[in-house]
Design a protein around this motif. Structure first.
Motif, mmCIF file in Angstrom:
data_model
loop_
_atom_site.group_PDB
_atom_site.id
_atom_site.type_symbol
_atom_site.label_atom_id
_atom_site.label_comp_id
_atom_site.label_asym_id
_atom_site.label_seq_id
_atom_site.Cartn_x
_atom_site.Cartn_y
_atom_site.Cartn_z
ATOM 1 N N TYR A 1 -9.454 13.853 -48.379
ATOM 2 C CA TYR A 1 -8.407 14.010 -47.364
ATOM 3 C C TYR A 1 -7.517 15.205 -47.696
ATOM 4 O O TYR A 1 -7.058 15.365 -48.828
ATOM 5 C CB TYR A 1 -7.568 12.744 -47.290
ATOM 6 C CG TYR A 1 -6.399 12.826 -46.337
ATOM 7 C CD1 TYR A 1 -6.604 12.772 -44.960
ATOM 8 C CD2 TYR A 1 -5.098 12.951 -46.802
ATOM 9 C CE1 TYR A 1 -5.536 12.841 -44.072
ATOM 10 C CE2 TYR A 1 -4.024 13.020 -45.923
ATOM 11 C CZ TYR A 1 -4.248 12.972 -44.565
ATOM 12 O OH TYR A 1 -3.187 13.040 -43.698
ATOM 13 N N LYS B 1 -9.699 7.110 -53.018
ATOM 14 C CA LYS B 1 -9.497 6.448 -51.730
ATOM 15 C C LYS B 1 -10.128 7.253 -50.596
ATOM 16 O O LYS B 1 -9.974 8.465 -50.518
ATOM 17 C CB LYS B 1 -8.003 6.267 -51.460
ATOM 18 C CG LYS B 1 -7.244 5.539 -52.566
ATOM 19 C CD LYS B 1 -7.799 4.140 -52.815
ATOM 20 C CE LYS B 1 -7.006 3.402 -53.894
ATOM 21 N NZ LYS B 1 -7.592 2.076 -54.196
ATOM 22 N N LYS B 2 -10.845 6.560 -49.719
ATOM 23 C CA LYS B 2 -11.497 7.188 -48.583
ATOM 24 C C LYS B 2 -11.103 6.467 -47.291
ATOM 25 O O LYS B 2 -10.827 5.265 -47.301
ATOM 26 C CB LYS B 2 -13.020 7.158 -48.736
ATOM 27 C CG LYS B 2 -13.534 7.833 -50.008
ATOM 28 C CD LYS B 2 -13.211 9.310 -50.055
ATOM 29 C CE LYS B 2 -13.692 9.941 -51.351
ATOM 30 N NZ LYS B 2 -13.281 11.360 -51.459
ATOM 31 N N GLY B 3 -11.124 7.223 -46.186
ATOM 32 C CA GLY B 3 -10.741 6.616 -44.918
ATOM 33 C C GLY B 3 -10.764 7.635 -43.795
ATOM 34 O O GLY B 3 -11.623 8.510 -43.759
ATOM 35 N N GLU C 1 -6.516 4.244 -45.314
ATOM 36 C CA GLU C 1 -7.580 3.869 -46.252
ATOM 37 C C GLU C 1 -8.495 2.851 -45.574
ATOM 38 O O GLU C 1 -8.033 1.880 -44.977
ATOM 39 C CB GLU C 1 -6.970 3.274 -47.521
ATOM 40 C CG GLU C 1 -7.978 2.978 -48.598
ATOM 41 C CD GLU C 1 -7.328 2.380 -49.846
ATOM 42 O OE1 GLU C 1 -8.056 1.740 -50.626
ATOM 43 O OE2 GLU C 1 -6.101 2.541 -50.021
ATOM 44 N N THR D 1 -14.416 1.463 -53.286
ATOM 45 C CA THR D 1 -13.909 2.717 -53.843
ATOM 46 C C THR D 1 -14.697 3.061 -55.097
ATOM 47 O O THR D 1 -15.036 2.174 -55.888
ATOM 48 C CB THR D 1 -12.417 2.591 -54.179
ATOM 49 O OG1 THR D 1 -11.687 2.237 -52.993
ATOM 50 C CG2 THR D 1 -11.864 3.902 -54.729
#
Length: 362
Positions: A182, A209-211, A228, A233
């Motif tokens: 991000y 963290k991914k989203g 998120e 993770t």
């Protein structure tokens, strides 16, 4: 109006680099189901637009089953408009084989295309060697509307998007794809560029963290925030074992480091630093213990043997003779470290694998 901005899902990835074969298939299903979870999130939160800034699939890894599944989800959710700009992994786009394009799937070409809403316009282009030649000079946006612009590509390195040539063109939100972390930065007095990152980490080069990015538009004002969303993770932890005198201390340090990690997540432990000859490492056992407690775990050993050749110059033991012979050989430093480590284990009657014995036969 709220809008989801996502990118780089890379569905149908093989996942063979980092994961054991027995869980690769399950993870591929999880990554695929994430797209459905994203749609459900949109429905539950009254979101009617989803931006996909490229690399929905991995090139040459698109199964008919996956294409049908994704297109079915899009068509079934007609209350949501899906905007799709091609990425560098979309050279053989799944769109080419679609006979009946879902009406709510909006796509872009090698020239700028705009879709208009009351307060804002969504404009996009497929970034490639052809469009790059003219896209900066042909972009024309209305000054009195909020403008979301979609492109897939890097902003650094070879084949990059030139942000300087997009400045002062009335862009409010540049919805990018390609970078899997991000990023949210201003690039002129009016607009920001945003990489939402990948929706789910696939390997240990995609940790953290991914989203997705959630855009809010109200009264001709645009804001955004990171949400998120990943099911699991991925973490990479470097453990310096230089000052640790026993394997018990190593395990204790690992336990302390990962204590706040969910058991549903994926971890990699990298042992680093320098270790004494007397430290008998048990990396395989450590990895198996971690796998019993986490969805997936891997231990890699990057530590180096701390040994002073002078210490063994006059050592008349078998260990001293062995170490002197290895140190005087033509092997690389890393090879010498491994041979000495396994040799000492053998001399101490440690259990070793047949492949280990073979590497000592020199």
């Amino acid at each position: 109006m709220r809008i989801i901005h996502t990118a780089d899902l890379h569905l149908d990835s093989s996942l063979s680099t980092n994961l054991d074969s027995n869980i690769q298939k399950e993870r591929r299903r999880e990554l695929l189901y994430n797209f459905e979870r994203l749609i459900n999130y949109a429905i539950d939160n009254g979101i009617h637009i989803i931006l996909i800034s490229g690399d929905l699939f991995d090139k040459n890894r698109i199964s008919l089953k996956t294409k049908s599944y994704i297109l079915g989800l899009i068509e079934e959710n007609s209350s949501i408009d899906f905007f799709y700009v091609a990425g560098n992994h979309d050279e053989e786009s799944f769109l080419l084989s679609i006979d009946n394009m879902p009406k709510n799937l909006k796509v872009f070409s090698d020239t700028w295309t705009s879709y208009s809403y009351d307060e804002f316009d969504i404009t996009g282009i497929n970034f490639n060697d052809v469009s790059e030649k003219y896209m900066y000079d042909t972009l024309s946006l209305k000054k009195d509307k909020l403008n979301i612009v979609m492109i897939h590509g890097p902003i650094d390195g070879e084949g990059k998007i030139d942000l300087s040539r997009l400045k002062n063109k009335n862009i409010d939100y540049l919805a990018l794809g390609h970078i899997h972390n991000y990023q949210h930065e201003s690039f002129d007095t009016r607009g920001v560029y945003v990489y939402p990152g990948c929706l789910e980490g696939r390997g240990f080069d995609e940790i953290g963290k991914k989203g997705f990015s959630l855009i809010d538009i109200s009264n001709y004002n645009l804001t955004s925030q990171f949400v998120e969303f990943a099911k699991r993770t991925l973490y990479n932890f470097d453990i310096d074992i230089t000052d640790l005198e026993s394997w018990t201390e190593v395990k204790r340090q690992v336990t302390k480091t990962i204590k706040n990690v969910s058991q549903e997540d994926i971890i990699q432990i990298a042992l680093k630093g320098f270790y004494d000859l007397d430290l008998i490492k048990q990396t395989e056992n450590l990895e198996e213990n971690l796998k019993d407690n986490y969805y997936f775990a891997r231990v890699i050993d990057k530590s180096k043997l701390k040994i002073n050749p002078k210490q063994y110059e006059n050592d008349i033991s078998l260990k001293g003779e062995f170490i002197r012979n290895v140190l005087s050989s033509n092997f690389s430093s890393d090879e010498k470290n491994k041979i000495i480590e396994y040799g000492i284990k053998a001399l101490m009657k440690e259990e070793i694998w047949y492949e280990t014995i073979k590497c000592l036969y020199w």
